[in-house]
Design an enzyme around this catalytic site. Structure first.
Site, PDB file in Angstrom:
ATOM      1  N   GLY A  46     -61.311 -28.417  38.711  1.00  0.00           N
ATOM      2  CA  GLY A  46     -60.691 -29.347  39.645  1.00  0.00           C
ATOM      3  C   GLY A  46     -61.412 -29.290  40.975  1.00  0.00           C
ATOM      4  O   GLY A  46     -62.133 -28.323  41.257  1.00  0.00           O
ATOM      5  N   GLN A  51     -62.360 -30.152  49.941  1.00  0.00           N
ATOM      6  CA  GLN A  51     -63.319 -29.083  49.622  1.00  0.00           C
ATOM      7  C   GLN A  51     -64.771 -29.531  49.823  1.00  0.00           C
ATOM      8  O   GLN A  51     -65.669 -28.702  49.915  1.00  0.00           O
ATOM      9  CB  GLN A  51     -63.115 -28.572  48.190  1.00  0.00           C
ATOM     10  CG  GLN A  51     -61.769 -27.906  47.981  1.00  0.00           C
ATOM     11  CD  GLN A  51     -61.594 -27.403  46.577  1.00  0.00           C
ATOM     12  OE1 GLN A  51     -61.167 -28.145  45.692  1.00  0.00           O
ATOM     13  NE2 GLN A  51     -61.975 -26.152  46.335  1.00  0.00           N
ATOM     14  N   CYS A  94     -60.421 -20.480  43.078  1.00  0.00           N
ATOM     15  CA  CYS A  94     -60.678 -21.669  43.885  1.00  0.00           C
ATOM     16  C   CYS A  94     -62.144 -21.665  44.296  1.00  0.00           C
ATOM     17  O   CYS A  94     -62.668 -20.632  44.727  1.00  0.00           O
ATOM     18  CB  CYS A  94     -59.780 -21.664  45.123  1.00  0.00           C
ATOM     19  SG  CYS A  94     -59.975 -23.136  46.156  1.00  0.00           S
ATOM     20  N   LEU A  95     -62.784 -22.822  44.156  1.00  0.00           N
ATOM     21  CA  LEU A  95     -64.208 -22.907  44.511  1.00  0.00           C
ATOM     22  C   LEU A  95     -64.422 -22.655  45.999  1.00  0.00           C
ATOM     23  O   LEU A  95     -65.535 -22.334  46.404  1.00  0.00           O
ATOM     24  CB  LEU A  95     -64.758 -24.284  44.111  1.00  0.00           C
ATOM     25  CG  LEU A  95     -64.805 -24.540  42.590  1.00  0.00           C
ATOM     26  CD1 LEU A  95     -65.173 -25.990  42.310  1.00  0.00           C
ATOM     27  CD2 LEU A  95     -65.786 -23.592  41.903  1.00  0.00           C
ATOM     28  N   HIS A 136     -52.396 -27.185  42.122  1.00  0.00           N
ATOM     29  CA  HIS A 136     -53.412 -26.544  42.974  1.00  0.00           C
ATOM     30  C   HIS A 136     -54.140 -27.606  43.810  1.00  0.00           C
ATOM     31  O   HIS A 136     -54.360 -27.418  45.010  1.00  0.00           O
ATOM     32  CB  HIS A 136     -54.374 -25.766  42.054  1.00  0.00           C
ATOM     33  CG  HIS A 136     -55.528 -25.105  42.718  1.00  0.00           C
ATOM     34  ND1 HIS A 136     -55.704 -23.735  42.732  1.00  0.00           N
ATOM     35  CD2 HIS A 136     -56.618 -25.599  43.371  1.00  0.00           C
ATOM     36  CE1 HIS A 136     -56.817 -23.430  43.379  1.00  0.00           C
ATOM     37  NE2 HIS A 136     -57.403 -24.547  43.775  1.00  0.00           N
ATOM     38  N   GLU A 137     -54.496 -28.739  43.175  1.00  0.00           N
ATOM     39  CA  GLU A 137     -55.238 -29.787  43.897  1.00  0.00           C
ATOM     40  C   GLU A 137     -54.340 -30.508  44.910  1.00  0.00           C
ATOM     41  O   GLU A 137     -54.778 -30.807  46.025  1.00  0.00           O
ATOM     42  CB  GLU A 137     -55.854 -30.800  42.921  1.00  0.00           C
ATOM     43  CG  GLU A 137     -56.804 -30.221  41.877  1.00  0.00           C
ATOM     44  CD  GLU A 137     -57.816 -29.239  42.430  1.00  0.00           C
ATOM     45  OE1 GLU A 137     -58.187 -29.334  43.615  1.00  0.00           O
ATOM     46  OE2 GLU A 137     -58.233 -28.348  41.666  1.00  0.00           O
ATOM     47  N   HIS A 140     -54.113 -28.549  47.984  1.00  0.00           N
ATOM     48  CA  HIS A 140     -55.291 -28.716  48.856  1.00  0.00           C
ATOM     49  C   HIS A 140     -55.124 -29.919  49.787  1.00  0.00           C
ATOM     50  O   HIS A 140     -55.521 -29.874  50.952  1.00  0.00           O
ATOM     51  CB  HIS A 140     -56.556 -28.944  48.032  1.00  0.00           C
ATOM     52  CG  HIS A 140     -57.274 -27.700  47.605  1.00  0.00           C
ATOM     53  ND1 HIS A 140     -57.742 -26.765  48.502  1.00  0.00           N
ATOM     54  CD2 HIS A 140     -57.654 -27.262  46.380  1.00  0.00           C
ATOM     55  CE1 HIS A 140     -58.375 -25.795  47.831  1.00  0.00           C
ATOM     56  NE2 HIS A 140     -58.333 -26.079  46.540  1.00  0.00           N
TER      57      HIS A 140
HETATM   58  O1  GNR Z   1     -62.121 -24.171  38.948  1.00  0.00           O
HETATM   59  C1  GNR Z   1     -60.951 -23.901  39.228  1.00  0.00           C
HETATM   60  N1  GNR Z   1     -60.216 -23.162  38.349  1.00  0.00           N
HETATM   61  C2  GNR Z   1     -58.850 -22.990  38.457  1.00  0.00           C
HETATM   62  C3  GNR Z   1     -58.256 -22.016  37.666  1.00  0.00           C
HETATM   63  C4  GNR Z   1     -56.886 -21.825  37.706  1.00  0.00           C
HETATM   64  C5  GNR Z   1     -56.115 -22.604  38.533  1.00  0.00           C
HETATM   65  C6  GNR Z   1     -56.691 -23.575  39.349  1.00  0.00           C
HETATM   66  C7  GNR Z   1     -58.047 -23.773  39.290  1.00  0.00           C
HETATM   67  S1  GNR Z   1     -58.766 -25.006  40.283  1.00  0.00           S
HETATM   68  C8  GNR Z   1     -60.368 -24.345  40.510  1.00  0.00           C
HETATM   69  C9  GNR Z   1     -61.261 -25.334  41.248  1.00  0.00           C
HETATM   70  C10 GNR Z   1     -60.717 -25.575  42.628  1.00  0.00           C
HETATM   71  O2  GNR Z   1     -60.888 -24.833  43.563  1.00  0.00           O
HETATM   72  N2  GNR Z   1     -60.000 -26.655  42.806  1.00  0.00           N
HETATM   73  O3  GNR Z   1     -59.457 -26.923  44.009  1.00  0.00           O
HETATM   74 NI    NI Z   2     -59.136 -24.954  44.916  1.00  0.00          NI
END
Ligand code: GNR
Ligand code: NI
Length: 172
Positions: A46, A51, A94-95, A136-137, A140
């Site tokens: 995601g 980001q 999270c990236l 999660h997104e 953000h």
């Molecule tokens: O790549 C991602 N893996 C992930 C694993 C578990 C829960 C959420 C994620 S999202 C993350 C990429 C990211 O930072 N998205 O905002």
């Molecule tokens: Ni993230």
């Protein structure tokens, strides 16, 4: 298409509340395409526009396993319209917080309303990894990071660690 640089903790832009998209025009479609390319390259499942330093309510997701056919999802103005009372814990990453992983508890199922890449209103009900990733997104887009859902001790520790490496990098 283009790879976009991903901003990381402690960049304060990660705390911005992103602005809704008025309509899905060529610029937004291009942003979605560039974000998908950036996400696949990372690799991640995601990516939210903030980001890549764009404060618009846009996210892309693909939770297909490596080797399976890709299932890209482009979302503008996503909103959780329903969440289950039951929760599930997933190990999240999270990236923008590279190489840090921690269990986060969230609603197990969610229903999300959003505009797709064609500007069409869609609704999607998800569970498992997709439900986690959607939440999660959307977090953000509101300036919320997954570390906000863990203990204060762990959160402060990881924030400190990233602040220190940023400081060391700027002194180098
Ligand atoms: O790549 C991602 N893996 C992930 C694993 C578990 C829960 C959420 C994620 S999202 C993350 C990429 C990211 O930072 N998205 O905002
Ligand atoms: Ni993230």
């Amino acid at each position: 298409m283009a790879l976009l640089p991903i901003i990381e903790l402690p960049d304060p832009r990660l705390r911005l509340v992103s602005q809704p998209v008025a309509s899905i025009d060529a610029e937004i479609r291009r942003l979605m395409d560039d974000m998908l390319e950036t996400m696949y390259d990372a690799p991640g499942i995601g990516l939210a526009a903030i980001q890549v330093a764009v404060a618009k309510r846009v996210a892309v997701i693909d939770v297909a396993r490596e080797g399976d056919a890709p299932t890209p999802l482009c979302l503008a103005n996503p909103e959780i319209v329903w969440a289950s009372d039951e929760c599930a814990a997933y190990q999240e990453g999270c990236l923008s917080i590279p190489e840090y992983y921690e269990d986060v508890e969230r609603p197990e199922r969610v229903r999300v309303r959003y505009l797709d890449r064609d500007g069409k209103m869609q609704e999607l009900e998800a569970d498992g990894l997709l439900a986690t990733c959607l939440q999660h997104e959307i977090d953000h887009l509101n300036g919320v990071l997954f570390i906000d859902h863990i203990s204060r001790l762990k959160r402060e520790r990881v924030i400190k660690k990233f602040a220190k490496s940023a400081r060391l990098r700027s002194e180098a």
